[in-house]
Motif scaffolding. Structure first.
Motif, PDB file in Angstrom:
ATOM      1  N   THR A   2     -12.067   0.684  11.989  1.00  0.00           N
ATOM      2  CA  THR A   2     -10.836   1.183  11.389  1.00  0.00           C
ATOM      3  C   THR A   2      -9.732   1.412  12.418  1.00  0.00           C
ATOM      4  O   THR A   2      -8.605   1.007  12.229  1.00  0.00           O
ATOM      5  CB  THR A   2     -11.120   2.514  10.667  1.00  0.00           C
ATOM      6  OG1 THR A   2     -12.149   2.287   9.719  1.00  0.00           O
ATOM      7  CG2 THR A   2      -9.906   3.027   9.964  1.00  0.00           C
ATOM      8  N   GLU A  20      -6.179   0.666  10.474  1.00  0.00           N
ATOM      9  CA  GLU A  20      -5.868  -0.178   9.322  1.00  0.00           C
ATOM     10  C   GLU A  20      -6.989  -0.080   8.305  1.00  0.00           C
ATOM     11  O   GLU A  20      -8.162   0.033   8.669  1.00  0.00           O
ATOM     12  CB  GLU A  20      -5.636  -1.626   9.754  1.00  0.00           C
ATOM     13  CG  GLU A  20      -4.364  -1.774  10.541  1.00  0.00           C
ATOM     14  CD  GLU A  20      -3.991  -3.215  10.840  1.00  0.00           C
ATOM     15  OE1 GLU A  20      -4.697  -4.151  10.393  1.00  0.00           O
ATOM     16  OE2 GLU A  20      -2.978  -3.407  11.532  1.00  0.00           O
ATOM     17  N   PHE A  21      -6.581  -0.127   7.027  1.00  0.00           N
ATOM     18  CA  PHE A  21      -7.521   0.072   5.933  1.00  0.00           C
ATOM     19  C   PHE A  21      -7.360  -1.000   4.866  1.00  0.00           C
ATOM     20  O   PHE A  21      -6.255  -1.480   4.627  1.00  0.00           O
ATOM     21  CB  PHE A  21      -7.295   1.446   5.284  1.00  0.00           C
ATOM     22  CG  PHE A  21      -7.351   2.580   6.258  1.00  0.00           C
ATOM     23  CD1 PHE A  21      -8.570   3.017   6.755  1.00  0.00           C
ATOM     24  CD2 PHE A  21      -6.196   3.185   6.708  1.00  0.00           C
ATOM     25  CE1 PHE A  21      -8.623   4.054   7.679  1.00  0.00           C
ATOM     26  CE2 PHE A  21      -6.238   4.225   7.625  1.00  0.00           C
ATOM     27  CZ  PHE A  21      -7.457   4.652   8.115  1.00  0.00           C
ATOM     28  N   ASP A  22      -8.473  -1.326   4.195  1.00  0.00           N
ATOM     29  CA  ASP A  22      -8.472  -2.274   3.076  1.00  0.00           C
ATOM     30  C   ASP A  22      -8.108  -1.546   1.793  1.00  0.00           C
ATOM     31  O   ASP A  22      -8.941  -1.400   0.888  1.00  0.00           O
ATOM     32  CB  ASP A  22      -9.852  -2.938   2.942  1.00  0.00           C
ATOM     33  CG  ASP A  22     -10.128  -3.910   4.065  1.00  0.00           C
ATOM     34  OD1 ASP A  22      -9.185  -4.597   4.502  1.00  0.00           O
ATOM     35  OD2 ASP A  22     -11.287  -3.974   4.515  1.00  0.00           O
ATOM     36  N   ALA A  23      -6.884  -1.061   1.728  1.00  0.00           N
ATOM     37  CA  ALA A  23      -6.386  -0.359   0.540  1.00  0.00           C
ATOM     38  C   ALA A  23      -4.866  -0.363   0.617  1.00  0.00           C
ATOM     39  O   ALA A  23      -4.299  -0.519   1.702  1.00  0.00           O
ATOM     40  CB  ALA A  23      -6.904   1.079   0.510  1.00  0.00           C
ATOM     41  N   ASP A  24      -4.230  -0.172  -0.541  1.00  0.00           N
ATOM     42  CA  ASP A  24      -2.767  -0.145  -0.514  1.00  0.00           C
ATOM     43  C   ASP A  24      -2.254   1.222  -0.053  1.00  0.00           C
ATOM     44  O   ASP A  24      -3.014   2.190   0.052  1.00  0.00           O
ATOM     45  CB  ASP A  24      -2.171  -0.558  -1.864  1.00  0.00           C
ATOM     46  CG  ASP A  24      -2.453   0.422  -2.996  1.00  0.00           C
ATOM     47  OD1 ASP A  24      -2.740   1.613  -2.741  1.00  0.00           O
ATOM     48  OD2 ASP A  24      -2.354  -0.004  -4.164  1.00  0.00           O
ATOM     49  N   PRO A 117       2.546  -1.142   4.631  1.00  0.00           N
ATOM     50  CA  PRO A 117       1.733  -2.261   4.176  1.00  0.00           C
ATOM     51  C   PRO A 117       1.671  -3.349   5.248  1.00  0.00           C
ATOM     52  O   PRO A 117       2.667  -3.621   5.923  1.00  0.00           O
ATOM     53  CB  PRO A 117       2.458  -2.756   2.919  1.00  0.00           C
ATOM     54  CG  PRO A 117       3.848  -2.259   3.041  1.00  0.00           C
ATOM     55  CD  PRO A 117       3.810  -1.039   3.910  1.00  0.00           C
ATOM     56  N   ASP A 120      -2.272  -7.080   2.335  1.00  0.00           N
ATOM     57  CA  ASP A 120      -2.882  -6.253   1.283  1.00  0.00           C
ATOM     58  C   ASP A 120      -3.615  -5.050   1.875  1.00  0.00           C
ATOM     59  O   ASP A 120      -4.374  -4.377   1.198  1.00  0.00           O
ATOM     60  CB  ASP A 120      -3.815  -7.089   0.404  1.00  0.00           C
ATOM     61  CG  ASP A 120      -4.937  -7.737   1.202  1.00  0.00           C
ATOM     62  OD1 ASP A 120      -4.897  -7.696   2.452  1.00  0.00           O
ATOM     63  OD2 ASP A 120      -5.848  -8.308   0.572  1.00  0.00           O
ATOM     64  N   ARG A 121      -3.353  -4.768   3.143  1.00  0.00           N
ATOM     65  CA  ARG A 121      -3.955  -3.638   3.849  1.00  0.00           C
ATOM     66  C   ARG A 121      -2.880  -2.591   4.122  1.00  0.00           C
ATOM     67  O   ARG A 121      -1.705  -2.806   3.865  1.00  0.00           O
ATOM     68  CB  ARG A 121      -4.564  -4.105   5.185  1.00  0.00           C
ATOM     69  CG  ARG A 121      -5.709  -5.077   5.013  1.00  0.00           C
ATOM     70  CD  ARG A 121      -6.169  -5.694   6.316  1.00  0.00           C
ATOM     71  NE  ARG A 121      -6.491  -4.756   7.371  1.00  0.00           N
ATOM     72  CZ  ARG A 121      -7.689  -4.210   7.571  1.00  0.00           C
ATOM     73  NH1 ARG A 121      -8.685  -4.519   6.772  1.00  0.00           N
ATOM     74  NH2 ARG A 121      -7.898  -3.365   8.555  1.00  0.00           N
ATOM     75  N   THR A 122      -3.297  -1.452   4.682  1.00  0.00           N
ATOM     76  CA  THR A 122      -2.349  -0.406   5.086  1.00  0.00           C
ATOM     77  C   THR A 122      -2.606  -0.044   6.537  1.00  0.00           C
ATOM     78  O   THR A 122      -3.749   0.158   6.943  1.00  0.00           O
ATOM     79  CB  THR A 122      -2.518   0.851   4.206  1.00  0.00           C
ATOM     80  OG1 THR A 122      -2.180   0.514   2.861  1.00  0.00           O
ATOM     81  CG2 THR A 122      -1.621   1.987   4.685  1.00  0.00           C
ATOM     82  N   ARG A 123      -1.525   0.038   7.292  1.00  0.00           N
ATOM     83  CA  ARG A 123      -1.596   0.536   8.675  1.00  0.00           C
ATOM     84  C   ARG A 123      -1.151   1.992   8.656  1.00  0.00           C
ATOM     85  O   ARG A 123      -0.086   2.333   8.140  1.00  0.00           O
ATOM     86  CB  ARG A 123      -0.693  -0.266   9.595  1.00  0.00           C
ATOM     87  CG  ARG A 123      -0.682   0.315  11.031  1.00  0.00           C
ATOM     88  CD  ARG A 123       0.136  -0.539  11.987  1.00  0.00           C
ATOM     89  NE  ARG A 123      -0.522  -1.833  12.119  1.00  0.00           N
ATOM     90  CZ  ARG A 123       0.128  -2.991  12.113  1.00  0.00           C
ATOM     91  NH1 ARG A 123       1.430  -3.041  11.968  1.00  0.00           N
ATOM     92  NH2 ARG A 123      -0.535  -4.123  12.247  1.00  0.00           N
ATOM     93  N   ASP A 156     -12.804   4.588   5.692  1.00  0.00           N
ATOM     94  CA  ASP A 156     -13.147   3.350   4.976  1.00  0.00           C
ATOM     95  C   ASP A 156     -14.094   3.593   3.812  1.00  0.00           C
ATOM     96  O   ASP A 156     -13.879   3.078   2.715  1.00  0.00           O
ATOM     97  CB  ASP A 156     -13.762   2.323   5.926  1.00  0.00           C
ATOM     98  CG  ASP A 156     -12.720   1.596   6.763  1.00  0.00           C
ATOM     99  OD1 ASP A 156     -11.593   1.398   6.273  1.00  0.00           O
ATOM    100  OD2 ASP A 156     -13.039   1.238   7.910  1.00  0.00           O
TER     101      ASP A 156
END
Length: 165
Positions: A2, A20-24, A117, A120-123, A156
């Protein structure tokens, strides 16, 4: 992993952690906004947090404690200075005594959180600013950098659950 970078800038008296994450962005915002979700990641895994107060508005306060493996409680407080949903918040952060009153020995840090954004990820960029080089050094000796990385490393699995979990 992450966390993608950690930058200590002694001249600027700051510590910046980028993850960074796999989410909006709106989903990542909820992990700050909802105290029950915040409790699941704020603090390293061996020092989980319990938020007793979480007034998530500019001028609002948060009071929490982290419980260590031996039952020791470390208390802290936040004073929210900026809340701009869903991508920017700032708060002053300090330690508290057993009654939750701020203690001055370690001073106050200021945290700035920005969500943006990236496809399709979020920093998430979390920057802590210190009052002095001495304070920055004391916090480093207490394991702040490692603790933040461990705490953020728990996000995560939380984001993989439904948003209302």
């Amino acid at each position: 992993m992450t966390v993608v970078s950690v930058d200590k800038d002694v001249e600027a008296l700051s510590l910046t952690v980028v993850a960074e994450f796999d989410a909006d962005v709106k989903r990542v915002w909820r992990i700050w906004e909802d105290p029950r979700q915040l409790e699941r990641w704020w603090g390293p895994p061996t020092w989980p947090a319990t938020f007793e107060t979480h007034e998530f508005t500019a001028g609002g306060k948060a009071a929490y404690y982290m419980t260590g493996p031996d039952g020791t409680k470390a208390r802290g407080w936040w004073q929210f200075t900026t809340i701009n949903a869903p991508d920017h918040l700032e708060f002053d952060d300090g330690f508290a005594d057993e009654q939750g009153a701020p203690v001055d020995e370690l001073g106050v840090t200021h945290a700035t959180v920005r969500l943006e954004p990236v496809g399709d990820r979020t920093r998430m960029t979390l920057t802590s600013t210190f009052e002095s080089e001495e304070q920055m050094q004391k916090m480093a000796e207490m394991g702040m950098e490692e603790g933040l990385q461990e705490a953020i490393g728990q996000i995560d699995s939380l984001l993989a659950e439904p948003a209302n979990a």
